[in-house]
Design a protein around this motif. Sequence first.
Motif, short mmCIF file in Angstrom:
data_model
loop_
_atom_site.label_atom_id
_atom_site.label_comp_id
_atom_site.label_asym_id
_atom_site.label_seq_id
_atom_site.Cartn_x
_atom_site.Cartn_y
_atom_site.Cartn_z
N ASN A 51 0.85 -1.19 0.00
CA ASN A 51 0.00 0.00 0.00
C ASN A 51 0.89 1.23 0.00
N ASP A 52 0.77 2.05 -1.02
CA ASP A 52 1.56 3.28 -1.12
C ASP A 52 3.06 3.01 -0.94
N GLY A 53 3.54 1.91 -1.50
CA GLY A 53 4.95 1.57 -1.43
C GLY A 53 5.39 0.90 -0.15
N ASN A 54 4.47 0.77 0.81
CA ASN A 54 4.79 0.11 2.08
C ASN A 54 4.28 -1.32 2.06
N ALA A 55 5.14 -2.26 2.43
CA ALA A 55 4.78 -3.67 2.47
C ALA A 55 4.37 -4.06 3.88
N VAL A 56 3.22 -4.71 4.00
CA VAL A 56 2.77 -5.22 5.30
C VAL A 56 2.47 -6.71 5.17
N ASN A 57 2.69 -7.45 6.24
CA ASN A 57 2.39 -8.88 6.23
C ASN A 57 0.92 -9.09 5.90
N TYR A 58 0.66 -10.14 5.14
CA TYR A 58 -0.69 -10.37 4.66
C TYR A 58 -0.88 -11.87 4.48
N SER A 59 -2.12 -12.28 4.31
CA SER A 59 -2.40 -13.70 4.10
C SER A 59 -3.50 -13.86 3.05
N ILE A 60 -3.59 -15.05 2.52
CA ILE A 60 -4.66 -15.34 1.56
C ILE A 60 -6.01 -15.22 2.24
N ALA A 61 -6.09 -15.65 3.49
CA ALA A 61 -7.35 -15.52 4.24
C ALA A 61 -7.75 -14.06 4.36
N GLN A 62 -6.78 -13.20 4.62
CA GLN A 62 -7.07 -11.77 4.74
C GLN A 62 -7.50 -11.20 3.39
N LEU A 63 -6.86 -11.65 2.31
CA LEU A 63 -7.24 -11.22 0.95
C LEU A 63 -8.69 -11.57 0.68
N LYS A 64 -9.09 -12.80 1.00
CA LYS A 64 -10.47 -13.23 0.77
C LYS A 64 -11.45 -12.46 1.65
N LYS A 65 -11.05 -12.19 2.87
CA LYS A 65 -11.91 -11.43 3.79
C LYS A 65 -12.08 -10.00 3.30
N ASP A 66 -10.97 -9.38 2.87
CA ASP A 66 -11.03 -7.99 2.40
C ASP A 66 -11.78 -7.86 1.08
N ASN A 67 -11.92 -8.96 0.35
CA ASN A 67 -12.57 -8.94 -0.96
C ASN A 67 -13.66 -10.01 -1.00
N SER A 68 -14.56 -9.95 -0.06
CA SER A 68 -15.58 -11.00 0.10
C SER A 68 -16.51 -11.12 -1.10
N SER A 69 -16.61 -10.09 -1.91
CA SER A 69 -17.49 -10.15 -3.08
C SER A 69 -16.80 -10.79 -4.30
N VAL A 70 -15.53 -11.12 -4.15
CA VAL A 70 -14.77 -11.71 -5.25
C VAL A 70 -14.75 -13.23 -5.09
N SER A 71 -14.98 -13.94 -6.19
CA SER A 71 -14.91 -15.40 -6.17
C SER A 71 -13.53 -15.80 -6.67
N PHE A 72 -12.67 -16.21 -5.77
CA PHE A 72 -11.30 -16.59 -6.11
C PHE A 72 -11.26 -18.06 -6.53
N PRO A 73 -10.40 -18.40 -7.48
CA PRO A 73 -10.24 -19.82 -7.83
C PRO A 73 -9.54 -20.57 -6.70
N LYS A 74 -9.60 -21.88 -6.77
CA LYS A 74 -8.96 -22.71 -5.74
C LYS A 74 -7.46 -22.42 -5.67
N GLU A 75 -6.80 -22.35 -6.82
CA GLU A 75 -5.38 -22.01 -6.89
C GLU A 75 -5.26 -20.55 -7.30
N ILE A 76 -4.79 -19.71 -6.39
CA ILE A 76 -4.65 -18.29 -6.68
C ILE A 76 -3.25 -18.05 -7.22
N THR A 77 -3.17 -17.62 -8.47
CA THR A 77 -1.88 -17.43 -9.13
C THR A 77 -1.24 -16.11 -8.69
#
Length: 150
Positions: free
Chosen positions: A6-32
């Motif tokens: 975010n704005d050039g700053n890297a913060v620890n993150y997880s796939i679970a957090q990605l899915k939570k932050d984007n709950s309206s997105v349907s992600f495939p089983k294997e996220i490339t």
Amino acid sequence: MYIKVNDGNAVNYSIAQLKKDNSSVSFPKEITSEILSDFDVYQVVIQDRPDITASQKAEMNSTPTFVGGEWVYGWSISNKTQQEIDFDNDSFASNIRRIRDSLLAETDWHALSDVTMSAEMAAYRQALRDITAHANFPNLTETDWPTKPG
């Protein structure tokens, strides 16, 4: 291990957090990695821990850097304080004494009154007792230890 940039700053993150932050997105089983990059999420590589001397310490950096096209957690090497060196030496010394005591205990039966101890075994046991006076103590190598007679 993942980060979100975010704005050039890297913060620890997880796939679970990605899915939570984007709950309206349907992600495939294997996220490339391509899909992850669309969300500014990247996998982070941890560099191999560098070789250090007994008077140094290596600490993994808390912030990844972008190197050679990938995000990488590197290492910082610094000299130990005298207090840290003394603590390590005390810990090593305690461990060496435990090993020495175990090796002596394995041969205690040779010292029973109804057993005649060989000169080689007596020398081996004395060398074990003297191990704390070895020039390399407490940083012994395998070749610093006496060889048990057959």
